[in-house]
Scaffold this motif. Structure first.
Motif, mmCIF file in Angstrom:
data_model
loop_
_atom_site.group_PDB
_atom_site.id
_atom_site.type_symbol
_atom_site.label_atom_id
_atom_site.label_comp_id
_atom_site.label_asym_id
_atom_site.label_seq_id
_atom_site.Cartn_x
_atom_site.Cartn_y
_atom_site.Cartn_z
ATOM 1 N N PHE A 287 43.548 10.384 -112.018
ATOM 2 C CA PHE A 287 44.220 9.527 -112.992
ATOM 3 C C PHE A 287 45.738 9.643 -112.899
ATOM 4 O O PHE A 287 46.453 8.699 -113.250
ATOM 5 C CB PHE A 287 43.747 9.840 -114.407
ATOM 6 N N PRO B 109 39.442 -1.719 -118.702
ATOM 7 C CA PRO B 109 40.857 -1.564 -119.088
ATOM 8 C C PRO B 109 41.438 -2.828 -119.725
ATOM 9 O O PRO B 109 42.228 -2.747 -120.668
ATOM 10 C CB PRO B 109 41.555 -1.238 -117.765
ATOM 11 N N ALA C 231 43.315 1.811 -115.017
ATOM 12 C CA ALA C 231 44.078 1.735 -116.257
ATOM 13 C C ALA C 231 44.805 0.399 -116.295
ATOM 14 O O ALA C 231 45.186 -0.141 -115.249
ATOM 15 C CB ALA C 231 45.079 2.886 -116.347
ATOM 16 N N ARG D 142 42.150 3.563 -120.192
ATOM 17 C CA ARG D 142 41.712 3.858 -118.840
ATOM 18 C C ARG D 142 40.195 4.042 -118.820
ATOM 19 O O ARG D 142 39.574 4.307 -119.855
ATOM 20 C CB ARG D 142 42.420 5.099 -118.305
#
Length: 260
Positions: A35, A137, A164, A143
């Motif tokens: 991420f 998203p 995201a 996310r």
């Protein structure tokens, strides 16, 4: 390209945490690193699109080429990441209806661009806006972890996609995302899951199994019953009909283990 996210079992949480919470925390750290690549891509994309808007024009595919140095660096640096990029919302770009500024690694470790066929008359996968990695998203503003699924659009590999939303001036512009091949994720996660006293599996917010040491819940199948999205939203360990639901430290996966 086979890379390990770190020493298996290298769990460093508080001593009073349960075994399940320690495993969930470790898996959360691995995916948090992915991420991070998504967040960097989102920041670069938002900044680029804002600069173009300040020039009083709509962005085009040539502008998105400015993302490539960062995308290449993330593929070379970030563990587990097999593909990374920005997927434009339909109508964002002036020269094409849709676009994926996407780069991925080959089995030999080379970096190459994805060149998908987005002609709706030629490709069954031209409309990417129905995929979970795009819709979650877009619709939630959060996310997401999508899959595992066979990624016919990018790699033909069984994959997880972490994504995201990218917003510019309050408007949805598309998603930043990164792919993780399921075989790489399972190679890292399964030894941890097998250390637990009962058969365990990991699911996303919709109950799709991301990795499993439980033969009753194979990777890619759906686990029905619990409200996994609520567990993730609350961020607390919960129980449901004989299983414990342990959120994975801020990433949208839940560890499911039997109550023993």
């Amino acid at each position: 390209m086979s890379r390990s996210p770190g020493p298996v079992g290298a769990v460093t949480t508080t001593l009073d945490a349960t075994a399940e919470e320690r495993v969930a925390a470790q898996i959360g750290r691995w995916l948090e690193a992915v991420f991070d690549a998504v967040a960097q891509t989102r920041a670069d994309t938002a900044a680029l699109l804002a600069r173009v808007a300040a020039e009083g024009r709509r962005p085009a595919t040539v502008d998105l080429a400015g993302l490539r140095p960062g995308l290449h660096a993330r593929l070379a640096r970030d563990e587990l990441v097999s593909g990374v990029g920005f997927v434009a919302a339909p109508g964002l770009l002036a020269d094409v209806p849709g676009w994926l500024e996407w780069w991925q690694t080959t089995a030999e470790g080379d970096v190459r661009p994805l060149l998908p066929d987005l002609d709706p008359d030629q490709s069954a996968y031209s409309d990417y806006t129905h995929w979970d990695w795009f819709t979650l998203p877009r619709d939630t503003g959060r996310r997401a972890v999508a899959g595992p699924y066979v990624d016919y659009l990018c790699s033909d590999e069984y994959s997880l996609t972490l994504s995201a939303p990218v917003r510019v001036a309050g408007r949805f512009a598309g998603v930043a995302a990164a792919d993780v091949y399921l075989r790489h994720f399972e190679a890292a996660a399964l030894p941890l899951l097998r250390e637990l006293p009962g058969p365990a599996h990991l699911v996303n917010a919709r109950g799709r199994v991301a990795a499993s040491a439980n033969p009753a819940h194979l990777a890619g199948s759906l686990t029905k019953g619990p409200d996994f999205a609520a567990v993730l939203e609350h961020g607390r360990v919960d129980t449901f009909e004989g299983v414990r639901l342990v959120p994975c430290r801020g990433v949208p996966l839940v560890l499911v283990v039997p109550v023993v």
